[in-house]
Design a protein around this motif. Sequence first.
Motif, PDB file in Angstrom:
ATOM      1  N   TYR A   5       0.842  -1.188   0.000  1.00 46.01           N
ATOM      2  CA  TYR A   5       0.000   0.000   0.000  1.00 46.01           C
ATOM      3  C   TYR A   5       0.883   1.246   0.000  1.00 46.01           C
ATOM      4  CZ  TYR A   5      -3.834  -3.081   1.545  1.00 46.01           C
ATOM      5  OH  TYR A   5      -4.764  -4.080   1.643  1.00 46.01           O
TER       6      TYR A   5
ATOM      7  N   ILE B 287      -3.452   3.341  -0.726  1.00 47.97           N
ATOM      8  CA  ILE B 287      -3.937   2.696  -1.945  1.00 47.97           C
ATOM      9  C   ILE B 287      -3.198   1.373  -2.105  1.00 47.97           C
ATOM     10  CG2 ILE B 287      -4.341   2.942  -4.405  1.00 47.97           C
ATOM     11  CD1 ILE B 287      -5.732   5.042  -2.649  1.00 47.97           C
TER      12      ILE B 287
ATOM     13  N   SER C 299      -4.113  -3.322  -2.189  1.00 47.10           N
ATOM     14  CA  SER C 299      -5.124  -4.373  -2.286  1.00 47.10           C
ATOM     15  C   SER C 299      -4.681  -5.580  -1.474  1.00 47.10           C
ATOM     16  CB  SER C 299      -5.339  -4.775  -3.747  1.00 47.10           C
ATOM     17  OG  SER C 299      -6.243  -5.864  -3.830  1.00 47.10           O
TER      18      SER C 299
ATOM     19  N   ASP D 185      -2.352  -3.152  -6.613  1.00 51.21           N
ATOM     20  CA  ASP D 185      -2.556  -1.728  -6.873  1.00 51.21           C
ATOM     21  C   ASP D 185      -1.234  -0.971  -6.949  1.00 51.21           C
ATOM     22  OD1 ASP D 185      -5.189  -2.619  -6.114  1.00 51.21           O
ATOM     23  OD2 ASP D 185      -5.719  -0.514  -5.835  1.00 51.21           O
TER      24      ASP D 185
ATOM     25  N   ASN E 234      -2.693  -0.753 -13.370  1.00 51.24           N
ATOM     26  CA  ASN E 234      -2.472  -1.272 -12.021  1.00 51.24           C
ATOM     27  C   ASN E 234      -1.507  -0.460 -11.173  1.00 51.24           C
ATOM     28  OD1 ASN E 234      -4.127  -3.339 -12.945  1.00 51.24           O
ATOM     29  ND2 ASN E 234      -2.409  -4.655 -13.463  1.00 51.24           N
TER      30      ASN E 234
ATOM     31  N   LYS F  54      -6.888   0.869 -12.713  1.00 50.41           N
ATOM     32  CA  LYS F  54      -6.625  -0.549 -12.488  1.00 50.41           C
ATOM     33  C   LYS F  54      -7.711  -1.355 -13.177  1.00 50.41           C
ATOM     34  CE  LYS F  54      -6.204  -4.172  -8.996  1.00 50.41           C
ATOM     35  NZ  LYS F  54      -6.295  -4.513  -7.567  1.00 50.41           N
TER      36      LYS F  54
ATOM     37  N   TYR G  59     -10.954   8.958  -5.485  1.00 48.38           N
ATOM     38  CA  TYR G  59     -10.806   7.526  -5.764  1.00 48.38           C
ATOM     39  C   TYR G  59     -12.188   6.934  -6.025  1.00 48.38           C
ATOM     40  CZ  TYR G  59      -8.346   3.030  -4.869  1.00 48.38           C
ATOM     41  OH  TYR G  59      -7.768   1.785  -4.956  1.00 48.38           O
TER      42      TYR G  59
END
Length: 740
Positions: free
Chosen positions: A99, A103, A105, A115, A155, A495, A543
């Motif tokens: 992260y 941000i 995953s 991400d 991504n 992404k 976002y």
Amino acid sequence: MKTRMLKLGAATAAMILAWAGAQAQAPAEAQGDAGGQAIQDIVVTATRTGATQLQRTPIAISAFSAEQLDASGIVNVKDLVSATPNLSVGQATASAQIYIRGIGSNNVFIGSDPDVTVQSDGFYIARAFGQFLDFVDVDRIEVLRGPQGTLYGRNAVGGTINIISRKPSDSFEGRAQLSAGTDDLVQAQAYLSGPIVPGVLQASIAGNILRRDGFVENIAPGGKDVGNARREGVRGQLRFAPSATVEAITRFDWNGSFERMDAYSHLLAPVAAAPLATSLIGDYSRTALDSPQNSRTRIWGISQEINVELSDVLTLKSLTAYRRSAYRVNVDIDGTELRGTYGFQADRSKQFSQELNLGIDLPRFEGVLGAYYFREWQRSTLRNTTPPSAVTAPARATETTVNPVARVRSQALFGQGTYHLTDALGLTLGLRYTQDRRGIDQRLMRVPFDPALPTIGFAASPPPRNYHAWTPRVSVDWQAARDVMLYASVTRGYKSGGTNFSATNLAALTFDPETIWSYEAGLKSDWFDRRLRVNLTGFYYDYSDLQIQSLLAPGVVAIGNAASARVKGLELETIARPADGLTFTFNYALLDSEYRHFPNAAVPSQLRPYVQGSPRYDAATNTFDATGNRLTAAPRSSLSASAQYDHALGSGTAFVRGEYYWQSRAHYDPSNALIMSQKAYDLINLSAGYRGADDRWSARIVAKNVTDKQYLITVAANGLVPAGLAGAPRTVALQLTWNW
């Protein structure tokens, strides 16, 4: 927090502007470097338009030379956390969960992508279990914070970590390093480089071997300790330069590992039927697992980089790569001494990529035009077995097996260029168009242990889905003085959508893309003849359609798109050299993140007791209104600091170094339930050693987490109760290095 952010930004901006004015009026001879005390700049290639100085690169980037990595004992991506603002790294079995600025995953399974991308010499590493490889033969690491959609493509919505290798040299040189320490750690690394045909053909080879015993005691009868590791790797490069305008570099790497890893093995709530595991709540140095828990990986790849100088204005770069990876893991999902739930996963992946870049270098303009193609094939087997036991009634005992095959194709055209309106003012425009195509063959079978109960099956091969996106970038940079630069940018990240490996119906099989708009402003400055460096970045994210994964139960995963989120923050990075041999660093990050609209966050069954008293929990749909809550792995504030003193002694140099890291509470579920979080903690690292004349050899002792702080790097609720994965305990190692 808003007041602190405004005060910090205003005070720093005022100092910078005052300094810029003084610099502009100062005579040129007064602006010289302070000899050996000057802070040296690192040359980076993050903009893909050629090499630039870190302090004159108008993006938020932290860069680390090989010497800096060595000094801090940074050996893989995990270790970058304490040196990089707003970087968090979690782990699911052996896969990375990275992260940046909140941000990232936690979805590391087939059908989805990280991400935050990791690139090795410009080549994308697609699978999360390939992102934890040890750094070997590294020239530098670049951590680009914020979406990098224009140059780095799909991504990279959170950012990108670039790993850049040392090129083979035209003179014979080498390096060998041996480390030994806590838990019977033994690690050996070696590097050898030199000419085959001087001036034309050079080669290098590097190797890495690591052995370590388990550092988490397993108190279950007959259980093996957790945390042992056996890792090997080799990397070779061949550089062919038949002329001054042509260069071809062939690279090959192979990595293998076997580990009994920690994986949500520490209960955060009691289980009445598991007294051993329950007795260890709060003690992350021990666990109670009845089933062997291990992972095995095999990864190899080959790549070809070709650089051709077509003219004084144009250069052509070709990047071609092929990688294969395999991964097997066994997990004790219930995390107890009981015969509860066992998990097995086996993944295989093949990826191919081709990129062409045309570099343009004019008196007032530099830019790049590019085309990109990527293809990946994945096959996975996932099995979750829950037999009848003290915690599972016979009617609920099942074995679920999933055998998905996923295919991805991505292609893109992009361009970015900077036009210098004046010698001090630059305008950058960039645009990328990406087309993605994803397909999956889904095969799921859930078989009950009770033969009287029905078997549930789902098989589907729907038509592939297509996604596309435009990702522009606009930025302006102003060199206000020789050592002061200000910049501002607007960037869009994207992404791709993906597929849910555990879906039992067509509606749940796919999820949509996520996008982000980033608004960023920053300054980079050196003061007092480059003895003090102060860099400041402020950002705001809009976002949309976040891809959220919830581990509802063993083998049951919900993946959907949250409506929207907002992230804003400040990052301060400083380096000071007040006296010869003395260096200080201080980084501070503020991060304010929230879901702006997320009314239906899925709640795992093991988490219900901790949220059902909230008015935001809907028992009928088993969802939670997470609107206004903080994002996952996004601590509100964090800081890191270091101090190093080097002193000439005899024919060499003695040195001592200390590092400190602190972060506030981090949440690991959209509900922000306290049990699914890690409270604030701090870490201290110390090292001391001696370098011989001309750095021919060195010896150092490195101690990490010297106070043996116990903390979690991620939490999940897919076992019997919420459980966490612990950070590394105190380690001490002696490191010997030879250079020639």
